[in-house]
Motif scaffolding. Sequence first.
Motif, PDB file in Angstrom:
ATOM      1  N   VAL A   1     -19.026  30.039  -6.571  1.00 31.24           N
ATOM      2  CA  VAL A   1     -19.751  31.071  -5.813  1.00 31.24           C
ATOM      3  C   VAL A   1     -21.203  30.645  -5.623  1.00 31.24           C
ATOM      4  O   VAL A   1     -21.748  30.710  -4.514  1.00 31.24           O
ATOM      5  CB  VAL A   1     -19.670  32.439  -6.543  1.00 31.24           C
ATOM      6  CG1 VAL A   1     -20.614  33.444  -5.910  1.00 31.24           C
ATOM      7  CG2 VAL A   1     -18.240  32.961  -6.533  1.00 31.24           C
ATOM      8  N   ASP A   2     -21.840  30.203  -6.708  1.00 37.85           N
ATOM      9  CA  ASP A   2     -23.247  29.793  -6.659  1.00 37.85           C
ATOM     10  C   ASP A   2     -23.480  28.645  -5.692  1.00 37.85           C
ATOM     11  O   ASP A   2     -24.563  28.527  -5.107  1.00 37.85           O
ATOM     12  CB  ASP A   2     -23.746  29.387  -8.051  1.00 37.85           C
ATOM     13  CG  ASP A   2     -23.813  30.562  -9.013  1.00 37.85           C
ATOM     14  OD1 ASP A   2     -23.731  31.734  -8.566  1.00 37.85           O
ATOM     15  OD2 ASP A   2     -23.925  30.307 -10.239  1.00 37.85           O
ATOM     16  N   ASN A   3     -22.471  27.802  -5.506  1.00 40.07           N
ATOM     17  CA  ASN A   3     -22.602  26.647  -4.617  1.00 40.07           C
ATOM     18  C   ASN A   3     -21.992  26.890  -3.243  1.00 40.07           C
ATOM     19  O   ASN A   3     -21.812  25.948  -2.465  1.00 40.07           O
ATOM     20  CB  ASN A   3     -21.973  25.409  -5.278  1.00 40.07           C
ATOM     21  CG  ASN A   3     -22.812  24.914  -6.427  1.00 40.07           C
ATOM     22  OD1 ASN A   3     -23.930  24.453  -6.227  1.00 40.07           O
ATOM     23  ND2 ASN A   3     -22.308  25.046  -7.642  1.00 40.07           N
ATOM     24  N   GLY A   4     -21.682  28.140  -2.952  1.00 40.61           N
ATOM     25  CA  GLY A   4     -21.188  28.500  -1.632  1.00 40.61           C
ATOM     26  C   GLY A   4     -19.771  28.043  -1.334  1.00 40.61           C
ATOM     27  O   GLY A   4     -19.373  27.976  -0.175  1.00 40.61           O
ATOM     28  N   LEU A   5     -19.008  27.719  -2.359  1.00 41.94           N
ATOM     29  CA  LEU A   5     -17.651  27.223  -2.150  1.00 41.94           C
ATOM     30  C   LEU A   5     -16.590  28.311  -2.323  1.00 41.94           C
ATOM     31  O   LEU A   5     -15.407  28.054  -2.129  1.00 41.94           O
ATOM     32  CB  LEU A   5     -17.370  26.067  -3.107  1.00 41.94           C
ATOM     33  CG  LEU A   5     -18.294  24.858  -2.925  1.00 41.94           C
ATOM     34  CD1 LEU A   5     -18.094  23.860  -4.043  1.00 41.94           C
ATOM     35  CD2 LEU A   5     -18.048  24.213  -1.567  1.00 41.94           C
ATOM     36  N   CYS A   6     -17.030  29.494  -2.700  1.00 43.10           N
ATOM     37  CA  CYS A   6     -16.110  30.619  -2.870  1.00 43.10           C
ATOM     38  C   CYS A   6     -16.828  31.868  -2.375  1.00 43.10           C
ATOM     39  O   CYS A   6     -17.881  32.235  -2.903  1.00 43.10           O
ATOM     40  CB  CYS A   6     -15.714  30.776  -4.334  1.00 43.10           C
ATOM     41  SG  CYS A   6     -14.652  32.199  -4.637  1.00 43.10           S
ATOM     42  N   SER A   7     -16.281  32.482  -1.351  1.00 44.48           N
ATOM     43  CA  SER A   7     -16.938  33.658  -0.776  1.00 44.48           C
ATOM     44  C   SER A   7     -16.272  34.972  -1.189  1.00 44.48           C
ATOM     45  O   SER A   7     -16.777  36.047  -0.874  1.00 44.48           O
ATOM     46  CB  SER A   7     -16.956  33.545   0.749  1.00 44.48           C
ATOM     47  OG  SER A   7     -15.628  33.458   1.226  1.00 44.48           O
ATOM     48  N   ASP A   8     -15.148  34.886  -1.877  1.00 44.61           N
ATOM     49  CA  ASP A   8     -14.430  36.097  -2.280  1.00 44.61           C
ATOM     50  C   ASP A   8     -14.003  35.969  -3.746  1.00 44.61           C
ATOM     51  O   ASP A   8     -12.809  35.813  -4.048  1.00 44.61           O
ATOM     52  CB  ASP A   8     -13.210  36.305  -1.375  1.00 44.61           C
ATOM     53  CG  ASP A   8     -12.517  37.627  -1.627  1.00 44.61           C
ATOM     54  OD1 ASP A   8     -13.179  38.562  -2.131  1.00 44.61           O
ATOM     55  OD2 ASP A   8     -11.316  37.720  -1.333  1.00 44.61           O
TER      56      ASP A   8
END
Length: 106
Positions: A46-53
């Motif tokens: 999430v922190d690295n923008g690889l998981c949005s949900d």
Amino acid sequence: MLTTLTTSRCSSTFLQHVTASNVAPQYGTEETRAYLKLCDVEQLLVDNGLCSDPSDLRNTLLVKAIKTERWRKWMTGDDVNLQVDDILKDERSFRLRFWIPVTGTS
């Protein structure tokens, strides 16, 4: 006549008298650690923008653990009077008080 017990003979004699062993608590502990590690990995994604949900697994585990009240037997002092509803109302304070990591948005 004095006989010497070898390690293998002693072990086999001991094991003949053991009918069961409760290993479930240790498995449960390791399973919980694995789930929390998974939550940490998810937070990195999430922190690295690889998981949005992201899931709400960490919070779900915490709420379930609080509601079971299995923690109660380890409480001392004023903490023996803690009520589940009060803990859930002020969950962030509870986490900080008992050193439970506060991560993500939950």
